[in-house]
Design a protein around this motif. Sequence first.
Motif, mmCIF file in Angstrom:
data_model
loop_
_atom_site.group_PDB
_atom_site.id
_atom_site.type_symbol
_atom_site.label_atom_id
_atom_site.label_comp_id
_atom_site.label_asym_id
_atom_site.label_seq_id
_atom_site.Cartn_x
_atom_site.Cartn_y
_atom_site.Cartn_z
ATOM 1 N N THR A 66 0.831 -1.260 -0.138
ATOM 2 C CA THR A 66 0.131 0.134 -0.108
ATOM 3 C C THR A 66 0.760 1.241 -0.182
ATOM 4 O OG1 THR A 66 -1.774 -1.135 1.140
ATOM 5 C CG2 THR A 66 -1.803 1.345 1.349
ATOM 6 N N LEU A 67 1.955 1.350 0.705
ATOM 7 C CA LEU A 67 2.684 2.456 0.742
ATOM 8 C C LEU A 67 3.403 2.804 -0.756
ATOM 9 C CD1 LEU A 67 4.663 4.414 2.229
ATOM 10 C CD2 LEU A 67 6.281 2.770 2.980
ATOM 11 N N GLY A 68 3.859 1.204 -1.171
ATOM 12 C CA GLY A 68 4.518 1.468 -2.476
ATOM 13 C C GLY A 68 3.570 2.190 -3.500
ATOM 14 N N ARG A 69 2.395 1.777 -3.401
ATOM 15 C CA ARG A 69 1.428 2.351 -4.221
ATOM 16 C C ARG A 69 1.250 3.799 -4.341
ATOM 17 N NH1 ARG A 69 -1.374 -1.344 -7.361
ATOM 18 N NH2 ARG A 69 -3.085 0.006 -7.608
ATOM 19 N N ASP A 70 1.207 4.336 -3.031
ATOM 20 C CA ASP A 70 0.921 5.749 -2.554
ATOM 21 C C ASP A 70 2.405 6.455 -2.991
ATOM 22 O OD1 ASP A 70 -1.291 5.365 -1.290
ATOM 23 O OD2 ASP A 70 -0.653 5.330 0.778
ATOM 24 N N GLU A 71 3.679 5.862 -2.872
ATOM 25 C CA GLU A 71 4.697 6.501 -3.422
ATOM 26 C C GLU A 71 4.512 6.589 -4.950
ATOM 27 O OE1 GLU A 71 8.135 4.572 -0.200
ATOM 28 O OE2 GLU A 71 7.499 3.427 -1.855
ATOM 29 N N ALA A 72 4.196 5.648 -5.553
ATOM 30 C CA ALA A 72 4.123 5.727 -6.899
ATOM 31 C C ALA A 72 3.237 6.753 -7.556
ATOM 32 C CB ALA A 72 3.683 4.402 -7.578
ATOM 33 N N ARG A 73 2.304 7.017 -6.873
ATOM 34 C CA ARG A 73 1.150 7.986 -7.337
ATOM 35 C C ARG A 73 1.752 9.373 -6.917
ATOM 36 N NH1 ARG A 73 -2.520 4.456 -4.497
ATOM 37 N NH2 ARG A 73 -3.929 3.294 -6.002
ATOM 38 N N ALA A 74 2.322 9.412 -5.907
ATOM 39 C CA ALA A 74 3.019 10.715 -5.424
ATOM 40 C C ALA A 74 4.125 11.025 -6.630
ATOM 41 C CB ALA A 74 3.662 10.637 -4.086
ATOM 42 N N LEU A 75 4.921 10.239 -6.927
ATOM 43 C CA LEU A 75 5.953 10.420 -8.205
ATOM 44 C C LEU A 75 5.131 10.677 -9.424
ATOM 45 C CD1 LEU A 75 8.471 10.175 -9.497
ATOM 46 C CD2 LEU A 75 8.030 7.740 -9.834
ATOM 47 N N GLY A 76 4.105 10.227 -9.738
ATOM 48 C CA GLY A 76 3.290 10.631 -10.635
ATOM 49 C C GLY A 76 2.741 11.889 -10.823
ATOM 50 N N ARG A 77 2.113 12.514 -9.402
ATOM 51 C CA ARG A 77 1.901 13.676 -9.526
ATOM 52 C C ARG A 77 2.796 14.757 -9.406
ATOM 53 N NH1 ARG A 77 -1.544 11.068 -5.441
ATOM 54 N NH2 ARG A 77 0.072 11.600 -3.786
ATOM 55 N N LEU A 105 0.695 3.243 -12.179
ATOM 56 C CA LEU A 105 0.319 4.283 -11.427
ATOM 57 C C LEU A 105 0.661 5.849 -11.794
ATOM 58 C CD1 LEU A 105 0.399 2.369 -8.021
ATOM 59 C CD2 LEU A 105 -1.526 3.157 -9.140
ATOM 60 N N VAL A 106 1.914 5.899 -12.286
ATOM 61 C CA VAL A 106 2.680 7.195 -12.552
ATOM 62 C C VAL A 106 1.753 7.597 -13.944
ATOM 63 C CG1 VAL A 106 4.609 8.039 -13.726
ATOM 64 C CG2 VAL A 106 4.937 6.685 -11.654
ATOM 65 N N VAL A 107 1.565 6.812 -14.859
ATOM 66 C CA VAL A 107 0.904 7.062 -16.086
ATOM 67 C C VAL A 107 -0.883 7.502 -15.568
ATOM 68 C CG1 VAL A 107 -0.274 6.180 -18.310
ATOM 69 C CG2 VAL A 107 2.212 5.665 -17.677
ATOM 70 N N GLU A 108 -1.325 6.897 -14.718
ATOM 71 C CA GLU A 108 -2.702 7.106 -14.373
ATOM 72 C C GLU A 108 -2.600 8.645 -13.822
ATOM 73 O OE1 GLU A 108 -4.414 4.352 -11.340
ATOM 74 O OE2 GLU A 108 -4.212 2.939 -12.725
ATOM 75 N N GLU A 109 -1.554 9.218 -13.082
ATOM 76 C CA GLU A 109 -1.584 10.354 -12.512
ATOM 77 C C GLU A 109 -1.326 11.379 -13.554
ATOM 78 O OE1 GLU A 109 -2.402 11.234 -9.574
ATOM 79 O OE2 GLU A 109 -2.743 9.400 -8.805
ATOM 80 N N PRO A 250 11.994 14.141 -4.426
ATOM 81 C CA PRO A 250 10.981 15.422 -4.202
ATOM 82 C C PRO A 250 9.622 15.398 -3.939
ATOM 83 C CG PRO A 250 11.586 15.206 -6.670
ATOM 84 C CD PRO A 250 12.542 14.279 -5.633
ATOM 85 N N HIS A 251 9.067 14.353 -4.473
ATOM 86 C CA HIS A 251 7.402 14.186 -4.395
ATOM 87 C C HIS A 251 7.192 13.614 -3.028
ATOM 88 C CE1 HIS A 251 9.744 10.488 -5.617
ATOM 89 N NE2 HIS A 251 8.649 9.854 -5.198
ATOM 90 N N LEU A 252 8.342 13.236 -2.002
ATOM 91 C CA LEU A 252 7.898 12.903 -0.737
ATOM 92 C C LEU A 252 8.570 13.422 0.249
ATOM 93 C CD1 LEU A 252 8.269 8.812 -1.463
ATOM 94 C CD2 LEU A 252 6.162 10.158 -1.129
ATOM 95 N N ASP A 253 9.760 14.144 0.170
ATOM 96 C CA ASP A 253 10.562 15.048 0.994
ATOM 97 C C ASP A 253 9.809 16.188 1.559
ATOM 98 O OD1 ASP A 253 12.149 12.592 1.126
ATOM 99 O OD2 ASP A 253 13.409 13.444 -0.373
#
Length: 253
Positions: A66-77, A105-109, A250-253
């Motif tokens: 679940t955390l990994g999916r959240d990280e990927a979405r944040a990267l996409g945003r 997930l990146v492409v979805e964002e 940069p998407h998480l820090d």
Amino acid sequence: MALTDQNPKAQRTAPRRLFPGLPGPLTLTAVRHGQSTANAAFHAAEAVGALDVGISCRDADLSLTTLGRDEARALGRWLATRDGDGLPQSLWVSPYLRTQETAELVVEELDRAGLPLPELCTDERLRDRELGVLEMLTSAAIELRHPAEAARRRLLGELRWRPPGGESHSDVALRLRSALRDLYEAEGNRRVLIVAHDAVVLLLRHIIDDLQEGELMDLARTGAVSNTSVTRWIRDAKGALTLDRWNVRPHLD
């Protein structure tokens, strides 16, 4: 972390052109997948010195947490905010499930933001390093069950040591050089994003920045390539890829 904060031994002062006859990409960005079930399991096992991580599936079939999916979405945003200087035109991905999920997930964002979507290329040469008989074994388990192999690993170092049935870092670098040659031919004057694995990102530094063995090991000792961290090279006026970012989130820090 800014590039200027890095260990100077982890950089080359004079970037070289990998394939002088080809223009290559304008930018090349390499990202590690989001946290996988194995990442989480190994972290928990290593913390207590456990021998078993409780994973029985193939490395290629490990999914994101679940955390990994959240990280990927944040990267996409974050990538969606880079329209103009960092939006990828092509997306090269390892075939492993965790990287495929990260890329999706990146492409979805990007799609949600109404941005042009990158062209997708799945390439087997971007897969993770294969560890053969030591696959899914903790450090404690390797020392206990394969002491001779653990000693050989310490003697030879990661660049040269090849576990039985697996790959050395040099083996991975060899297939990455082949992949980069094809990427240079296919992606001239384009912005490219690679979604792959920690070993792949590290060895792209070895190849593109011409890091020698000691420099590569110094770099590895500064810490692992973080999940969904961004490493980026920009093509300079002489046609060489020059390191711009290394292992930052940069998407998480």
